[in-house]
Each structure stands twice: as structure tokens, then as C-alpha cells.
Design an enzyme around this catalytic site. Structure first.
Site, PDB file in Angstrom:
ATOM      1  N   HIS A 131      -2.057  -0.967   5.540  1.00  0.00           N
ATOM      2  CA  HIS A 131      -0.839  -0.904   4.700  1.00  0.00           C
ATOM      3  C   HIS A 131      -0.653  -2.254   4.192  1.00  0.00           C
ATOM      4  O   HIS A 131      -0.971  -3.320   4.691  1.00  0.00           O
ATOM      5  CB  HIS A 131       0.493  -0.382   5.757  1.00  0.00           C
ATOM      6  CG  HIS A 131       1.482  -0.240   4.817  1.00  0.00           C
ATOM      7  ND1 HIS A 131       2.645  -1.203   4.747  1.00  0.00           N
ATOM      8  CD2 HIS A 131       2.452   0.712   4.723  1.00  0.00           C
ATOM      9  CE1 HIS A 131       3.593  -0.883   4.173  1.00  0.00           C
ATOM     10  NE2 HIS A 131       3.520   0.450   4.143  1.00  0.00           N
ATOM     11  N   ASP A 208      -1.085  -2.816  14.402  1.00  0.00           N
ATOM     12  CA  ASP A 208       0.232  -2.316  13.496  1.00  0.00           C
ATOM     13  C   ASP A 208       0.453  -0.804  14.163  1.00  0.00           C
ATOM     14  O   ASP A 208      -0.294   0.079  13.664  1.00  0.00           O
ATOM     15  CB  ASP A 208      -0.231  -2.268  11.990  1.00  0.00           C
ATOM     16  CG  ASP A 208       0.912  -1.572  11.081  1.00  0.00           C
ATOM     17  OD1 ASP A 208       1.919  -1.369  11.632  1.00  0.00           O
ATOM     18  OD2 ASP A 208       0.800  -1.652   9.978  1.00  0.00           O
ATOM     19  N   GLN A 211       2.772   3.532  12.923  1.00  0.00           N
ATOM     20  CA  GLN A 211       2.644   5.037  12.629  1.00  0.00           C
ATOM     21  C   GLN A 211       2.310   5.705  14.051  1.00  0.00           C
ATOM     22  O   GLN A 211       1.969   6.767  14.269  1.00  0.00           O
ATOM     23  CB  GLN A 211       1.541   5.449  11.557  1.00  0.00           C
ATOM     24  CG  GLN A 211       2.099   4.789  10.275  1.00  0.00           C
ATOM     25  CD  GLN A 211       3.272   5.950   9.600  1.00  0.00           C
ATOM     26  OE1 GLN A 211       3.773   6.811  10.172  1.00  0.00           O
ATOM     27  NE2 GLN A 211       3.774   5.482   8.724  1.00  0.00           N
ATOM     28  N   LYS A 234      11.207   4.897  11.852  1.00  0.00           N
ATOM     29  CA  LYS A 234      10.104   5.790  11.717  1.00  0.00           C
ATOM     30  C   LYS A 234      10.003   6.379  13.094  1.00  0.00           C
ATOM     31  O   LYS A 234       9.214   7.306  13.449  1.00  0.00           O
ATOM     32  CB  LYS A 234       8.619   5.162  11.587  1.00  0.00           C
ATOM     33  CG  LYS A 234       8.532   4.570  10.226  1.00  0.00           C
ATOM     34  CD  LYS A 234       7.095   3.809   9.787  1.00  0.00           C
ATOM     35  CE  LYS A 234       6.988   3.127   8.815  1.00  0.00           C
ATOM     36  NZ  LYS A 234       7.101   3.703   7.455  1.00  0.00           N
ATOM     37  N   CYS A 373       1.962   2.335  -0.567  1.00  0.00           N
ATOM     38  CA  CYS A 373       1.601   1.062   0.081  1.00  0.00           C
ATOM     39  C   CYS A 373       0.364   0.685   0.421  1.00  0.00           C
ATOM     40  O   CYS A 373       0.137  -0.161   1.514  1.00  0.00           O
ATOM     41  CB  CYS A 373       2.513   0.436   1.000  1.00  0.00           C
ATOM     42  SG  CYS A 373       4.374   0.654   0.341  1.00  0.00           S
TER      43      CYS A 373
HETATM   44  N1  C6P Z   1       5.088   2.746   5.790  1.00  0.00           N
HETATM   45  C1  C6P Z   1       5.204   4.816   4.376  1.00  0.00           C
HETATM   46  O1  C6P Z   1       5.792   5.567   3.611  1.00  0.00           O
HETATM   47  P1  C6P Z   1       8.382  -1.233   7.323  1.00  0.00           P
HETATM   48  O2  C6P Z   1       8.617  -0.975   5.806  1.00  0.00           O
HETATM   49  O3  C6P Z   1       8.377  -2.620   7.913  1.00  0.00           O
HETATM   50  O4  C6P Z   1       9.153  -0.447   8.287  1.00  0.00           O
HETATM   51  O5  C6P Z   1       6.970  -0.747   7.786  1.00  0.00           O
HETATM   52  C2  C6P Z   1       5.947  -1.141   7.211  1.00  0.00           C
HETATM   53  C3  C6P Z   1       4.799  -0.391   7.388  1.00  0.00           C
HETATM   54  C4  C6P Z   1       3.632  -1.160   8.305  1.00  0.00           C
HETATM   55  N2  C6P Z   1       2.451  -0.331   8.441  1.00  0.00           N
HETATM   56  C5  C6P Z   1       2.443   0.840   8.326  1.00  0.00           C
HETATM   57  C6  C6P Z   1       1.120   1.698   8.998  1.00  0.00           C
HETATM   58  C7  C6P Z   1       3.226   1.485   7.638  1.00  0.00           C
HETATM   59  O6  C6P Z   1       3.039   2.758   7.441  1.00  0.00           O
HETATM   60  C8  C6P Z   1       4.361   0.895   7.176  1.00  0.00           C
HETATM   61  C9  C6P Z   1       5.499   1.721   6.503  1.00  0.00           C
HETATM   62  C10 C6P Z   1       6.012   3.524   5.022  1.00  0.00           C
HETATM   63  O7  C6P Z   1       4.045   4.957   4.777  1.00  0.00           O
HETATM   64  C11 C6P Z   1       6.712   3.045   3.998  1.00  0.00           C
HETATM   65  S1  C6P Z   1       5.729   2.110   2.859  1.00  0.00           S
END
Ligand code: C6P
Length: 437
Positions: A131, A208, A211, A234, A373
Site C-alpha cells: 500500500h 504492516d 489488513q 478496519k 492506494c
Molecule cells: N487501506 C483500503 O481501502 P490508514 O488509512 O492509515 O488507516 O491505513 C493505511 C493502510 C496501510 N496498509 C494497508 C495494507 C492498508 O490496506 C491501508 C488502508 C484502505 O485498502 C484505504 S486506502
């Protein structure tokens, strides 16, 4: 009586009444099928209520006042930290730092640990499926320091080409930054193997978990991860709170990132000394009630059980694969269901992902279109955008069947039209929504 498959050991209908939004009718009278959980999940009444109660009964700033509300608020906030600690099996609460989200947590590590440890000529190893949150902060670090970014490539099935790792890792590798689960492919990465090879090469590993932590058991001690990040929204918590876990010695050795109140021990007119962990990294007023909400979400998830969540989502994924694979012209990205989590991104021949998502929305099904993203990943598969369905434990096999039927209907719907967005210059609307993601 024969039970539906999902009732054998886990029935999402047990939990759905706790989520008022899931019984919403949209576009008039169509039941909502919310399949956009990788972007953000919904939250049960109990989590919302915990936050309402915190505001109505216990709210004050934390770690400052000595009046009753300040003490109650501080106790609830620190209890939430302990719940996070237990969730990921961190050795101590000092190693649990509340941030604004996963993105903020990665930026903290890039600025604090990165600026202190990465130099010109060093290498940062990422994967082709990251991401942007786990790419851009490392690009910025490389720009500041003169380090180089290298990446683990993917197979056509969306798995990491692990055989390249031995040659990619070297004495120059300072950091390996890897997602536990791809937010596009759903691929579950072999973290143990990556971490042990990275450690053997002397590199630090950031996982990370955005997910993965919401969907499966997490044990940072067993994993031996150096850093782990994730977001509250999430996993049924509110937005505005996330977590950075780090190994004690690493966190101790890192300078504070943001300066201000709370993160200091003493301040003089020309200098300061930082506070102890975790406060050293929590400058200013923290996300008090969001953290309490996250704590309530963790309680709820523990009651549902992470093993059950994982098993049920696997079942949904298998069914979705079978349904979508049966539709000619649908291409699913990523590996087979037994190597992935509940995330399915797909493209449709001659139909733009935005058109797919818009049509599905008309049929009551919420999915996300775009590059999610992860532009380098989409480039790897020669696509600008995909439509993505992503599941949580409250989703049902019936919703997955509706997804399959709706995608088939979508194909028919656009078959009668001469030009779809996929064949036109992208519309202003699609450019806007893609660049926003
Ligand atoms: N992915 C998606 O629709 P934040 O935005 O900081 O809570 O998380 C960022 C982020 C980091 N790593 C991974 C693997 C992610 O999937 C995400 C967020 C969302 O896939 C929003 S773009």
C-alpha cells in the site's frame, strides 16, 4: 433440518443485529451488502455506546488533571492500551503507542528510526504489493538520506517471489517493510520466513498489519516482528486511532518524532528531555475516545473469536472465487482462496472498474473501485484499476451470491452498450476518485 453451510460452526446472523447499518435499505428498497471492509469496517452498537458513554460520563483530557473525570478518562485510555497489548501479545504496554492510524505509525518509524539509522548507500526492501502507506514514507526517507529502495517482485498469481529474497538481502539492507496481507490481492505473506531471513541479514522488519490484525490472531512475540502497525477503523473501532508496536530496545533508541506536551520529562528554555515510553511518541492530546472505542472493539472481536473470523472469511472467499470464476471475462487478481484473506479484486473485460462499482451499487452492493492506494501493484498486472470486494465476519454467503449475480448482471448490462468507460478517455469523475485513493 440441514443447516446452511455458514451455520455449522459460525453464523454471521448471530452478530448482524448488533450492526444497525447492515440492515439498511439503499436506493429505496434494496438491502445493503457491505463488501468494502478492507477500506473500513462497520462498528457494532456496543462500540458506539462505549464511546458515547466515555463522552457522557467520563470525559476529560488524560495524564494531566487530578480531578475525578481526568482520572477516569486516563484509566479508560490506559485500559484500552492494555487491551491492544493483549491482542497482539506485546510483552509490555510501554511498547504500544497510539497513533492516528497505520499511515501515521509508519511515518513515525520512517522519521524517527529511519532518520537515525539509514544512511546513503543503505537499502530499504519493500514488496511490489505494498500500500502507498508502506511505500511513500520510505521513498521520502530515501530522498532525505540517499538510501535506495529495492523490492521483492510478485509472481503472476500475486505471491511474493521469495526465492529472490536471499539475493535482495545484503549487509546494506537496513529495513524490510512488508504487508502481512495485501489490501488488493488478499495474499497472506509468509512473515516468519521473511523475518528470519531479514534478521539473519541484520535488517529490521516492519510489518504492516492493517489488513491482518482485524481478521486473524496476531502474536508479535512469536513472530519476532520489530515493528507492527495497524488501524482501528478496519477492526470496528473509530477512525483517528491506530497502533505502533515496537521492540523495546528499538523504541528506546529512537528519538521522539513529534514534539509538544506529554512527550517530555523536563523542558528548559533551550532544551528538553523526553518522557519514557510510550508517551515519548504521543505528543499532544492523544485520540482518547477513539482509543477507548478501539478497546471496546477488541473486546467484541475476542468474543467472536479470531479463529472463527478467519475460517468464516475463508469460506466466503472460496464461494466468491467460485461465483466470479464462472463469469466469462472476469479476471481475479491474486492467489487461490487457500492462500488469501477475504479480499477479492477483479477486472472485467471492456468494463471499467468504476462502472462495475457503480452498477453494483445500484444493486445494493458496496465494493471499492480504483487502484486501492497500490499503483505499483496495479502496474505489475497491467491494470489501472480493479473492483474490490472485501469481507468481514458479519458478511453472509447470501451476500456473496448476490455479488456473483450482480457481476453477471453487470456484464449483461454493459454488453448492450457500445462504449464503456474502459474504452473512453477516463471521465473527470473517475480521474477524481482514482487520484483520491
Ligand atoms: N487501506 C483500503 O481501502 P490508514 O488509512 O492509515 O488507516 O491505513 C493505511 C493502510 C496501510 N496498509 C494497508 C495494507 C492498508 O490496506 C491501508 C488502508 C484502505 O485498502 C484505504 S486506502
Amino acid at each position: 433440518m440441514t443447516l446452511p453451510v455458514e451455520s455449522r460452526d459460525f453464523d454471521p446472523h448471530t452478530y448482524r443485529p448488533d450492526f444497525p447499518i447492515l440492515s439498511k435499505l439503499i436506493h429505496g428498497d434494496i438491502p445493503l451488502a457491505y463488501l468494502d471492509n478492507a477500506a473500513s469496517t462497520q462498528r457494532p452498537r456496543r462500540v458506539i455506546q462505549a464511546m458515547v458513554e466515555a463522552y457522557e460520563e467520563h470525559y476529560a483530557n488524560v495524564h494531566r488533571g487530578i480531578h475525578m473525570l481526568a482520572e477516569e478518562s486516563t484509566a479508560l485510555f490506559e485500559l484500552a492500551r492494555e487491551k491492544v497489548r493483549a491482542l497482539i501479545n506485546a510483552p509490555t504496554v510501554e511498547q504500544v503507542i497510539f497513533t492516528q492510524g497505520a499511515t501515521a505509525a509508519i511515518n513515525l518509524v520512517a522519521r524517527s528510526w529511519g532518520d537515525a539509522h539509514v544512511r546513503e548507500g543503505d537499502e530499504i526492501l519493500v514488496t511490489e504489493m505494498e500500500h502507498h502507506a508502506n511505500l511513500v514514507p520510505w521513498h521520502q526517507l530515501a530522498d532525505r538520506t540517499g538510501a535506495t529502495i529495492r523490492f521483492i517482485p510478485l509472481t503472476d498469481d500475486g505471491l511474493l517471489r521469495l526465492e529472490t529474497l536471499a539475493t535482495l538481502l545484503s549487509q546494506r539492507t537496513r529495513l524490510v517493510a512488508v504487508t502481512a496481507i495485501s489490501n488488493v490481492l488478499g495474499t497472506v505473506n509468509p512473515l516468519e520466513e521473511i523475518i528470519s531471513l531479514a534478521h539473519a541479514a541484520g535488517a529490521v522488519v516492519l510489518v504492516d498489519g492493517a489488513q491482518s490484525v482485524p481478521h486473524q490472531p496476531t502474536d508479535v512475540a512469536a513472530l519476532d516482528a520489530d515493528f507492527l502497525v495497524f488501524s482501528g477503523h478496519k477492526m470496528m473501532g473509530p477512525s483517528g486511532v491506530g497502533v505502533l508496536y515496537g521492540k523495546q530496545d528499538l523504541l528506546e533508541s529512537m528519538p521522539p518524532f513529534l514534539g509538544g506536551g506529554s512527550m517530555i520529562r523536563r523542558v528548559w528554555i533551550d532544551s528538553f528531555t523526553p518522557a519514557n515510553l510510550p508517551y515519548k511518541f504521543e505528543a499532544g492530546t492523544p485520540p482518547i475516545v477513539p482509543a477507548i472505542g478501539l478497546g471496546a472493539a477488541i473486546d467484541y472481536l475476542n468474543e467472536v473469536g479470531f479463529e472463527s473470523i478467519h475460517r468464516h472469511e475463508r469460506r466466503l472467499t472460496e464461494r466468491a472465487h467460485a461465483k466470479l470464476e464462472a463469469i466469462d471475462g472476469v479476471r481475479i487478481l491474486g492467489p487461490r482462496p487457500d492462500q488469501k484473506a477475504g479480499i477479492i479484486s477483479f477486472s472485467m473485460k471492456r468494463i471499467h472498474a468504476h462502472d462495475v462499482a457503480q452498477r453494483l451499487d445500484r444493486l445494493g452492493i458496496a465494493v471499492r473501485p480504483g487502484h486501492h492506494c497500490a499503483m505499483p501493484l496495479h502496474k505489475r498486472f497491467d491494470l489501472a484499476a480493479t473492483a474490490r470486494a472485501s469481507f468481514y465476519f458479519y458478511n453472509t454467503l447470501d451476500e456473496v451470491d448476490r455479488l456473483g449475480d450482480a457481476v453477471a448482471e453487470c456484464k449483461q448490462f454493459f454488453a448492450g452498450r457500445r462504449r464503456t468507460r474502459a474504452e473512453q478517455a477516463p471521465s473527470a469523475e473517475s480521474v477524481k476518485s482514482e487520484s483520491a485513493s
